[in-house]
Design an enzyme around this catalytic site. Structure first.
Site, PDB file in Angstrom:
ATOM      1  N   HIS A   1       0.841  -1.190   0.000  1.00  0.00           N
ATOM      2  CA  HIS A   1       0.000   0.000   0.000  1.00  0.00           C
ATOM      3  C   HIS A   1       0.879   1.245   0.000  1.00  0.00           C
ATOM      4  O   HIS A   1       1.672   1.449   0.916  1.00  0.00           O
ATOM      5  CB  HIS A   1      -0.919   0.002   1.225  1.00  0.00           C
ATOM      6  CG  HIS A   1      -2.118  -0.875   1.059  1.00  0.00           C
ATOM      7  ND1 HIS A   1      -3.285  -0.682   1.763  1.00  0.00           N
ATOM      8  CD2 HIS A   1      -2.339  -1.946   0.255  1.00  0.00           C
ATOM      9  CE1 HIS A   1      -4.173  -1.603   1.406  1.00  0.00           C
ATOM     10  NE2 HIS A   1      -3.609  -2.379   0.504  1.00  0.00           N
TER      11      HIS A   1
ATOM     12  N   PRO B   1      -5.322   0.196  18.465  1.00  0.00           N
ATOM     13  CA  PRO B   1      -5.030  -0.329  17.129  1.00  0.00           C
ATOM     14  C   PRO B   1      -5.125   0.693  16.008  1.00  0.00           C
ATOM     15  O   PRO B   1      -4.846   0.359  14.854  1.00  0.00           O
ATOM     16  CB  PRO B   1      -6.102  -1.419  16.953  1.00  0.00           C
ATOM     17  CG  PRO B   1      -7.229  -0.985  17.832  1.00  0.00           C
ATOM     18  CD  PRO B   1      -6.589  -0.318  19.009  1.00  0.00           C
TER      19      PRO B   1
ATOM     20  N   LYS C   1       0.165  -0.232  15.241  1.00  0.00           N
ATOM     21  CA  LYS C   1       1.521  -0.263  15.777  1.00  0.00           C
ATOM     22  C   LYS C   1       1.817  -1.436  16.710  1.00  0.00           C
ATOM     23  O   LYS C   1       2.963  -1.609  17.125  1.00  0.00           O
ATOM     24  CB  LYS C   1       1.793   1.047  16.545  1.00  0.00           C
ATOM     25  CG  LYS C   1       1.832   2.277  15.661  1.00  0.00           C
ATOM     26  CD  LYS C   1       2.877   2.137  14.586  1.00  0.00           C
ATOM     27  CE  LYS C   1       2.827   3.271  13.580  1.00  0.00           C
ATOM     28  NZ  LYS C   1       3.579   2.958  12.358  1.00  0.00           N
TER      29      LYS C   1
ATOM     30  N   TYR D   1       3.369   6.593  10.282  1.00  0.00           N
ATOM     31  CA  TYR D   1       2.563   5.446   9.874  1.00  0.00           C
ATOM     32  C   TYR D   1       3.426   4.355   9.237  1.00  0.00           C
ATOM     33  O   TYR D   1       3.266   3.165   9.545  1.00  0.00           O
ATOM     34  CB  TYR D   1       1.466   5.892   8.902  1.00  0.00           C
ATOM     35  CG  TYR D   1       0.365   4.857   8.736  1.00  0.00           C
ATOM     36  CD1 TYR D   1      -0.817   4.961   9.453  1.00  0.00           C
ATOM     37  CD2 TYR D   1       0.507   3.776   7.870  1.00  0.00           C
ATOM     38  CE1 TYR D   1      -1.837   4.028   9.318  1.00  0.00           C
ATOM     39  CE2 TYR D   1      -0.503   2.836   7.721  1.00  0.00           C
ATOM     40  CZ  TYR D   1      -1.665   2.961   8.450  1.00  0.00           C
ATOM     41  OH  TYR D   1      -2.662   2.011   8.320  1.00  0.00           O
TER      42      TYR D   1
ATOM     43  N   TYR E   1      -9.798   5.351   6.773  1.00  0.00           N
ATOM     44  CA  TYR E   1     -10.034   5.763   8.155  1.00  0.00           C
ATOM     45  C   TYR E   1     -11.083   6.868   8.145  1.00  0.00           C
ATOM     46  O   TYR E   1     -10.960   7.834   7.385  1.00  0.00           O
ATOM     47  CB  TYR E   1      -8.748   6.295   8.788  1.00  0.00           C
ATOM     48  CG  TYR E   1      -7.701   5.241   9.055  1.00  0.00           C
ATOM     49  CD1 TYR E   1      -7.656   4.581  10.279  1.00  0.00           C
ATOM     50  CD2 TYR E   1      -6.737   4.921   8.105  1.00  0.00           C
ATOM     51  CE1 TYR E   1      -6.686   3.618  10.547  1.00  0.00           C
ATOM     52  CE2 TYR E   1      -5.762   3.959   8.357  1.00  0.00           C
ATOM     53  CZ  TYR E   1      -5.746   3.322   9.582  1.00  0.00           C
ATOM     54  OH  TYR E   1      -4.788   2.372   9.844  1.00  0.00           O
TER      55      TYR E   1
END
Length: 389
Positions: free
Chosen positions: A72, A292, A296, A384, A200
């Site tokens: 991704h 979550p 991580k 991220y 998200y």
């Protein structure tokens, strides 16, 4: 039995540490309280930082991930009406890998079996002895007998409820915790993902996440009360709620189906310090937990493994104790940065029970800044995809 490193916990962090050590000629025994089938039945997240991808390659366990995983290059954020994209590769030069934690664990178990190195399942009443001396050992019960492993070092990879952290005397450790006033209701379904990338969502009805395991296995979440009973959520109720939180075009594209797993996950942050006591070292959930939101959990465990693996190899190959002595401070420095990012990302995307109008305006402003500012996007992307080890 005698070994160099006794590893408590047969999840991905314990297995990864064992495999890396094996390839450098360091002997390790892995003790797991559950059966292998039970461990492989756990459903966990599957967003892997490049640091973990590289560790799996070094461990010789990356072939199936490369063949079946999804690279991704970015992710999508939504305020419930429309979306914008954070381009990881353009901002950092790095993507993430989407590959289920269960599959990571399976690959590591296969490598462990091929190596012929010992793994003990159904090890009960595991007890750590003399960890603050130069001659630690571990006892456990199996097949109706109490057995003993003498070792040089012990790696506690046995999670929050394991014995390792609790072995460190209470007056020698400090614990930090934040409990969030909500949870995630998660559904796994044999349906194609609604989008090629993760979405998200911060919507008036609460957070949502659209994720995937493969091209026909999707993982979806909606924010719910932390004490919510999963039994009150039928599949239809879940899909209806998810649609209400997604942008209209994504809601229209959503393919639904029967759930094959459904659960409520509470959210919290937790860190214990230090991560070393004598010759006992904590790794992963035994030392820290993150919500979550930023994916991580497994990745911070991997960074612990990286530091401990190199520290132990340095000790056995050169006699150096620098890595061992510095393990806790180095691991915690990165852990707290991951905790900060997970807290920030959670605060950005969730609706809090006591959230005022002012709080909601600030949250909207933060999302607007992230949408319009390359600097803000880069900071988010760097965290991220994973900070360097």
């Amino acid at each position: 039995m005698r070994t160099q490193v006794a590893i408590i916990g047969g999840g991905p962090s314990g297995l990864l540490l064992a495999q890396l050590l094996h390839l450098r000629g360091v002997d390790a025994v892995v003790l797991e309280r559950q059966t292998k089938a039970h461990v492989l039945g756990r459903i966990r997240a599957g967003v892997l930082e490049q640091g973990l991808v590289s560790l799996l390659a070094e461990a010789g366990c990356a072939d199936r991930m490369r063949a079946e995983g999804f690279v991704h290059d970015g992710t999508l954020l939504s305020d419930g009406n429309d979306m914008f994209r954070i381009d990881f590769v353009a901002l950092t030069g790095k993507p993430v890998m989407v590959y289920g934690q269960t599959e990571v664990t399976r690959d590591l178990y296969n490598a462990r079996a091929e190596s012929g190195a010992p793994t003990v399942f159904c090890a009960e009443n595991v007890t750590i002895h003399d960890a603050d001396t130069e001659t630690p050992h571990v006892t456990y019960d199996a097949d109706g007998q109490t057995r003993r492993i003498d070792c040089d070092f012990i790696a506690g990879c046995d999670g929050f409820h394991g014995v390792s952290r609790k072995t460190i005397p209470a007056d020698k450790r400090q614990e930090f915790e934040k409990v969030y006033p909500f949870g995630w209701l998660g559904v796994l379904s044999e349906t194609p993902p609604v989008n090629d990338e993760l979405i998200y969502v911060n919507a008036p009805r609460g957070f949502a996440l659209c994720s995937m395991r493969n091209e026909n296995l999707s993982r979806y979440y909606v924010q719910c009360d932390a004490s919510d009973d999963v039994k009150r959520w039928s599949d239809d109720t879940f899909w209806d709620e998810l649609r209400l939180r997604l942008p209209p075009d994504q809601a229209a594209a959503l393919v639904t189906g029967p759930s094959i797993e459904k659960s409520v996950v509470p959210l919290r942050s937790f860190v214990t310090e230090p991560m070393r006591w004598g010759r006992l070292f904590l790794c992963g959930d035994a030392a820290h937990i993150v919500p979550p939101t930023g994916a991580k959990g497994l990745n911070t465990a991997a960074s612990d493994v990286y530091y401990l693996y190199h520290a132990l190899v340095d000790f056995y190959e050169s006699g150096s104790v620098g890595g061992i002595d510095g393990y806790s401070a180095k691991a915690l420095a990165r852990v707290w940065k991951a905790e900060r990012f997970s807290w920030w990302f959670s605060s950005l995307l969730h609706r809090y029970p006591d959230q005022s109008g002012f709080d909601q305006k600030l949250q909207a402003a933060e999302l607007s800044l992230l949408r319009s500012s390359e600097a803000a996007q880069r900071a988010m992307a760097e965290n991220y995809v994973g900070l360097p080890y």
